[in-house]
Design a protein around this motif. Structure first.
Motif, mmCIF file in Angstrom:
data_model
loop_
_atom_site.group_PDB
_atom_site.id
_atom_site.type_symbol
_atom_site.label_atom_id
_atom_site.label_comp_id
_atom_site.label_asym_id
_atom_site.label_seq_id
_atom_site.Cartn_x
_atom_site.Cartn_y
_atom_site.Cartn_z
ATOM 1 N N PRO A 89 -16.112 5.292 5.887
ATOM 2 C CA PRO A 89 -16.289 5.947 4.577
ATOM 3 C C PRO A 89 -15.961 7.430 4.601
ATOM 4 O O PRO A 89 -15.447 7.978 3.609
ATOM 5 N N ALA A 90 -16.251 8.115 5.725
ATOM 6 C CA ALA A 90 -15.935 9.544 5.801
ATOM 7 C C ALA A 90 -14.430 9.772 5.702
ATOM 8 O O ALA A 90 -13.967 10.662 4.966
ATOM 9 N N SER A 91 -13.668 8.993 6.425
ATOM 10 C CA SER A 91 -12.209 9.151 6.398
ATOM 11 C C SER A 91 -11.636 8.724 5.052
ATOM 12 O O SER A 91 -10.663 9.316 4.569
ATOM 13 N N MET A 92 -12.232 7.699 4.426
ATOM 14 C CA MET A 92 -11.775 7.288 3.095
ATOM 15 C C MET A 92 -11.979 8.413 2.087
ATOM 16 O O MET A 92 -11.142 8.651 1.212
ATOM 17 N N LYS A 93 -13.105 9.114 2.209
ATOM 18 C CA LYS A 93 -13.379 10.242 1.322
ATOM 19 C C LYS A 93 -12.383 11.382 1.570
ATOM 20 O O LYS A 93 -11.826 11.969 0.630
ATOM 21 N N LEU A 94 -12.166 11.714 2.824
ATOM 22 C CA LEU A 94 -11.292 12.837 3.158
ATOM 23 C C LEU A 94 -9.852 12.594 2.715
ATOM 24 O O LEU A 94 -9.161 13.523 2.294
ATOM 25 N N MET A 95 -9.405 11.361 2.804
ATOM 26 C CA MET A 95 -8.015 11.054 2.453
ATOM 27 C C MET A 95 -7.837 10.799 0.959
ATOM 28 O O MET A 95 -6.717 10.874 0.448
ATOM 29 N N GLY A 96 -8.923 10.491 0.266
ATOM 30 C CA GLY A 96 -8.844 10.314 -1.182
ATOM 31 C C GLY A 96 -7.833 9.257 -1.587
ATOM 32 O O GLY A 96 -7.734 8.191 -0.998
ATOM 33 N N ARG A 97 -7.046 9.589 -2.634
ATOM 34 C CA ARG A 97 -6.058 8.626 -3.117
ATOM 35 C C ARG A 97 -4.939 8.378 -2.117
ATOM 36 O O ARG A 97 -4.206 7.390 -2.231
ATOM 37 N N ALA A 98 -4.799 9.279 -1.140
ATOM 38 C CA ALA A 98 -3.772 9.074 -0.108
ATOM 39 C C ALA A 98 -4.024 7.808 0.697
ATOM 40 O O ALA A 98 -3.099 7.267 1.314
ATOM 41 N N ASN A 99 -5.283 7.344 0.689
ATOM 42 C CA ASN A 99 -5.580 6.082 1.367
ATOM 43 C C ASN A 99 -4.653 4.964 0.904
ATOM 44 O O ASN A 99 -4.269 4.101 1.689
ATOM 45 N N TRP A 100 -4.316 4.972 -0.380
ATOM 46 C CA TRP A 100 -3.605 3.844 -0.984
ATOM 47 C C TRP A 100 -2.119 4.140 -1.189
ATOM 48 O O TRP A 100 -1.434 3.392 -1.889
ATOM 49 N N TRP A 101 -1.640 5.195 -0.543
ATOM 50 C CA TRP A 101 -0.242 5.590 -0.758
ATOM 51 C C TRP A 101 0.718 4.697 0.008
ATOM 52 O O TRP A 101 0.442 4.251 1.127
ATOM 53 N N ALA A 102 1.849 4.443 -0.615
ATOM 54 C CA ALA A 102 2.964 3.754 0.037
ATOM 55 C C ALA A 102 4.239 4.167 -0.675
ATOM 56 O O ALA A 102 4.229 4.423 -1.890
ATOM 57 N N PRO A 103 5.355 4.269 0.025
ATOM 58 C CA PRO A 103 6.628 4.568 -0.640
ATOM 59 C C PRO A 103 6.949 3.502 -1.689
ATOM 60 O O PRO A 103 6.502 2.352 -1.583
ATOM 61 N N GLY A 104 7.735 3.879 -2.676
ATOM 62 C CA GLY A 104 8.055 2.967 -3.762
ATOM 63 C C GLY A 104 8.533 1.592 -3.328
ATOM 64 O O GLY A 104 8.011 0.566 -3.794
ATOM 65 N N PRO A 105 9.528 1.514 -2.448
ATOM 66 C CA PRO A 105 10.021 0.187 -2.043
ATOM 67 C C PRO A 105 8.943 -0.669 -1.384
ATOM 68 O O PRO A 105 8.859 -1.879 -1.635
ATOM 69 N N LEU A 106 8.108 -0.037 -0.559
ATOM 70 C CA LEU A 106 7.047 -0.806 0.091
ATOM 71 C C LEU A 106 5.979 -1.221 -0.918
ATOM 72 O O LEU A 106 5.381 -2.300 -0.792
ATOM 73 N N ARG A 107 5.728 -0.367 -1.932
ATOM 74 C CA ARG A 107 4.752 -0.731 -2.947
ATOM 75 C C ARG A 107 5.222 -1.955 -3.724
ATOM 76 O O ARG A 107 4.442 -2.858 -4.034
ATOM 77 N N LYS A 108 6.502 -1.999 -4.009
ATOM 78 C CA LYS A 108 7.049 -3.167 -4.700
ATOM 79 C C LYS A 108 6.971 -4.409 -3.818
ATOM 80 O O LYS A 108 6.698 -5.515 -4.311
ATOM 81 N N LEU A 109 7.200 -4.208 -2.546
ATOM 82 C CA LEU A 109 7.105 -5.328 -1.608
ATOM 83 C C LEU A 109 5.689 -5.881 -1.579
ATOM 84 O O LEU A 109 5.485 -7.110 -1.589
ATOM 85 N N HIS A 110 4.714 -4.985 -1.575
ATOM 86 C CA HIS A 110 3.319 -5.436 -1.567
ATOM 87 C C HIS A 110 2.949 -6.109 -2.888
ATOM 88 O O HIS A 110 2.204 -7.095 -2.901
ATOM 89 N N ASP A 111 3.449 -5.580 -4.006
ATOM 90 C CA ASP A 111 3.156 -6.201 -5.293
ATOM 91 C C ASP A 111 3.626 -7.653 -5.322
ATOM 92 O O ASP A 111 3.023 -8.499 -5.989
ATOM 93 N N ARG A 112 4.680 -7.916 -4.563
ATOM 94 C CA ARG A 112 5.234 -9.274 -4.583
ATOM 95 C C ARG A 112 4.603 -10.183 -3.538
ATOM 96 O O ARG A 112 4.335 -11.357 -3.800
#
Length: 722
Positions: A675-698
């Motif tokens: 939880p400490a690292s999740m807090k420190l990284m904030g929204r960056a926890n869920w970051w991915a480049p566009g192409p990889l985000r599309k890959l995950h969506d699929r």
């Protein structure tokens, strides 16, 4: 399942006790050539003979020579010699003159050797013809090792099932509910044994697989059942009917269980890069066990829950308050919220504590197993202790130099003698024996005799270098490198225990990076499919590596340096740890840690997909699954901690190491650093480049049972990403 259980009954007979040596090394090839060409090899049979009259007493000498003749006549035993038949060298007699040695080699594969030494120990151990005899040597060590391992595993099984049942009753409050995880675990173990039986029909499989399959099957079966039953009860608490609760649990927790099992299985794939039958057998067994534990959970658990119906709380022994699935009111929600209020402080404190534990890990010294892994009262350990203190050489652990098809040895006698003299000048060499005689300190100390004929065939020869140091210690390994670097008059291969040690660790140095890369790629891909993030998988692996480093530090402090024996039981301190311990511990603990990571991240991701709030998703996700992980860690640590009752030091180390890693991972790492690292990284926890985000969506997966967004809408998590 019953067919698999029946096959499991015949599994043990089809397993090999060996598999600890890579067949592609120089030392293995030297041993094979020595056996094939000369019918010789490393002495693996040793008899310690004692008589208070003194080994040079005429009557004792006659009895000793007769004993040597009897051993020579035994089927499967070759190359027998003793103090009384080898010219009474001082190296085969102790300083007091009351003890002497008989050495020989038991031929055959690993299992044949164990069968033969077992029969010889029964025939010649104790009082024989007035002589006091104890059986030792590597053959006896492996016999005692494998026998004691099986006995200890059986004893541990008998201890762990009652312990686990008691804790399950405390967790669920109901005997009926507590029996369900055990039923799933037993099913997984039987199915795994059946699969392994089939595998033995096609490939050599190590007996080590039985222990790992038993304990891992029990642990994972309980883990997955806990997650499944907890989600089922959560759905019942929301007012769902039994059928609907089971259906939703299968689509959510069932999906997580299958994905978690795949994660555990992938963690073992990298082990196939290590060319040791024992490790590959362990990997096969653990992969089969993890997948079959998940299969048993999603097939057997729903059927049992449907059959039990409202009787799941029958035979209620402990009254427990309902645990409503509400955010903000539970221990894990409060803990994670408090941690996220002070993430830097928590991170610094936990890292400081873990670093202190990890410091001794940098002094880890791995070594091959010998008699020192056994309890002090084991026969081979007692003999080894006497050899170490009362004898001035290591006749039973020679460095062997094989020159196959090097020409007529008699015609090359001068070259052989010069080579032997050269080798005898090397540091930590007691003596060199060759066709032309025996040499020490560059000089001939004994001429060739009838026994020297064993060193030659028509076109091949070999030499033995008797070391003055422990072959598995640094000095012993350096001696092998010095021998290999020495200029030889013909092509040679160097073998023997010290050479096996050198080749084993050289192989590990070459292959471990490959295994690590496979592990990293496999875990990254799977955790990315789960989370859609490129940072969370890396962070998860770093946190796991952190807890493992701390565990290695604790093992070095206890087992390598000999501390806390009052806690784990007495053992022989060697200044090293058996080489299989760090590898097995790392792989199994890493897999189990990723198992818990999947449990937690799947629920956190489910909450994040619904809310898009990073902190709230962490607190709510941990509240829903934190208790399950805590219980699972407690139960799994009980499964492994019973191994410290073993009389074998490396089993103690594996049991304690796994228990420590599991407890640390479920508390400090997942309860505080996550939880400490999740807090420190904030929204960056869920970051991915566009192409990889599309890959995950699929192709990505989720535990969420909520319907996805309709056309033209975005989920909160996707909105947050944007």
């Amino acid at each position: 399942m019953f067919l698999a259980g029946g096959a499991a009954g015949g599994l043990q007979k089809r397993l090999t006790m060996g598999g600890y040596e890579y067949t592609g090394t120089e030392s293995y090839k030297a041993a094979a050539e020595l056996d094939k060409t000369f019918k010789q090899g490393e002495p693996n049979l040793l008899l310690l003979v004692k008589d208070d009259r003194g080994v040079d007493d005429p009557a004792v000498a006659v009895a000793g020579a007769d004993l040597t003749a009897k051993i020579t006549a035994e089927e499967g035993v070759t190359g027998v010699f003793s103090y009384w038949t080898a010219g009474k060298p001082k190296s085969l007699r102790d300083e007091s003159g009351d003890q002497a040695l008989v050495l020989g080699r038991i031929a055959g594969d690993f299992d044949d050797v164990l069968d033969t030494v077992k029969a010889l120990d029964k025939e010649y151990s104790g009082k024989v013809d007035g002589l006091e005899i104890k059986t030792g040597g590597s053959a006896m060590m492996w016999l005692e090792n494998t026998t004691k391992s099986a006995e200890d595993a059986t004893k541990a099984d008998g201890m762990v099932f009652p312990l686990v049942l008691v804790v399950l009753v405390i967790i669920f409050g109901s005997a009926i509910a507590a029996l369900l995880p055990l039923a799933v675990s037993v099913s997984a173990m039987f199915l795994s044994m059946g699969v392994l039986f089939v595998i033995t029909l096609f490939s050599e499989t190590s007996s080590m697989v039985v222990n790992t399959t038993t304990f891992l099957g029990l642990g994972l079966g309980i883990d997955y059942s806990l997650l499944f039953v907890s989600r089922y009860r959560e759905e019942l608490g929301r007012g769902r009917g039994i059928d609907e609760a089971i259906s939703i649990t299968l689509r959510t927790a069932g999906r997580t269980v299958l994905f978690s099992a795949l994660t555990v299985a992938v963690a073992f794939v990298g082990v196939f890069a290590l060319p040791f039958t024992m490790l590959r057998s362990m990997a096969i067994g653990c992969i089969a066990t993890s997948l079959l534990a998940a299969f048993s959970t999603v097939i057997l658990a729903p059927a049992l829950l449907k059959w039990i119906g409202p009787r799941i709380d029958k035979w209620k022994i402990i009254k427990k308050k309902a645990n409503p699935a509400k955010d903000g009111g539970g221990f894990w929600h409060s803990l994670s919220t408090n941690v996220m209020r002070r993430p830097v402080l928590v991170t610094v404190l936990v890292l400081a504590f873990v670093t202190v534990l990890a410091l001794p890990a940098f002094k880890l010294d791995a070594r091959l197993p010998d008699e020192s892994v056994l309890a002090k009262d084991a026969k081979s350990a007692q003999v080894a202790a006497v050899l170490k203190t009362d004898f001035d050489s290591r006749e039973q652990q020679p460095v062997q130099i094989v020159a196959k098809e090097s020409g007529d040895p008699q015609a090359k006698a001068t070259e052989i003698a010069a080579y032997a003299q050269q080798l005898s000048t090397l540091e930590n060499v007691t003596r060199v024996d060759a066709l032309t005689g025996s040499y020490a300190n560059g000089k001939e100390v004994a001429p060739a005799g009838p026994a020297s004929a064993r060193f030659a065939t028509q076109d091949s020869t070999y030499l033995t270098v008797i070391p003055a140091v422990d072959p598995y210690a640094t000095d012993g390994e350096q001696l092998v490198r010095d021998v290999r670097d020495a200029k030889a008059p013909f092509d040679v291969k160097v073998g023997g225990p010290a050479a096996v040690s050198v080749d084993t660790f050289d192989t590990l140095k070459d292959r471990l990076p490959v295994a690590g890369l496979i592990l990293f790629i496999g875990m990254f891909v799977l955790l990315f499919l789960l989370t859609g993030s490129v940072l969370l998988p890396i962070k998860a692996m770093l946190l796991t590596a952190l807890s493992l480093t701390a565990t290695f530090g604790a093992l070095v402090f206890i087992f390598q340096e000999g501390n806390l024996t009052w806690l784990v039981g007495d053992f022989i301190v060697t200044g090293g740890i058996t080489w299989t311990v760090p590898i097995m511990l790392f792989v199994i603990a890493f897999a189990l840690s990723m198992d818990y990571e999947v449990f937690m991240l799947s629920r956190i991701k489910e909450e994040y997909d619904l809310t898009g709030d990073n902190e709230q998703s962490v607190a709510a996700g941990l509240e829903r699954v934190g208790k399950v992980v805590s219980y699972a860690a407690l139960l799994l640590s009980l499964v492994f901690i019973v191994l410290i009752t073993s009389g074998i030091s490396y089993m103690k180390a594996i049991g304690l190491g796994l228990a420590l890693t599991i407890i640390m991972d479920a508390t400090l790492i997942r309860g505080a650093l996550l939880p400490a690292s999740m807090k420190l990284m904030g929204r960056a926890n869920w970051w991915a480049p566009g192409p990889l985000r599309k890959l995950h969506d699929r192709f990505g997966i989720s535990e969420s049972d909520e319907p996805g967004p309709t056309a033209g809408q975005s989920s909160p998590s996707l909105a947050a990403k944007r």
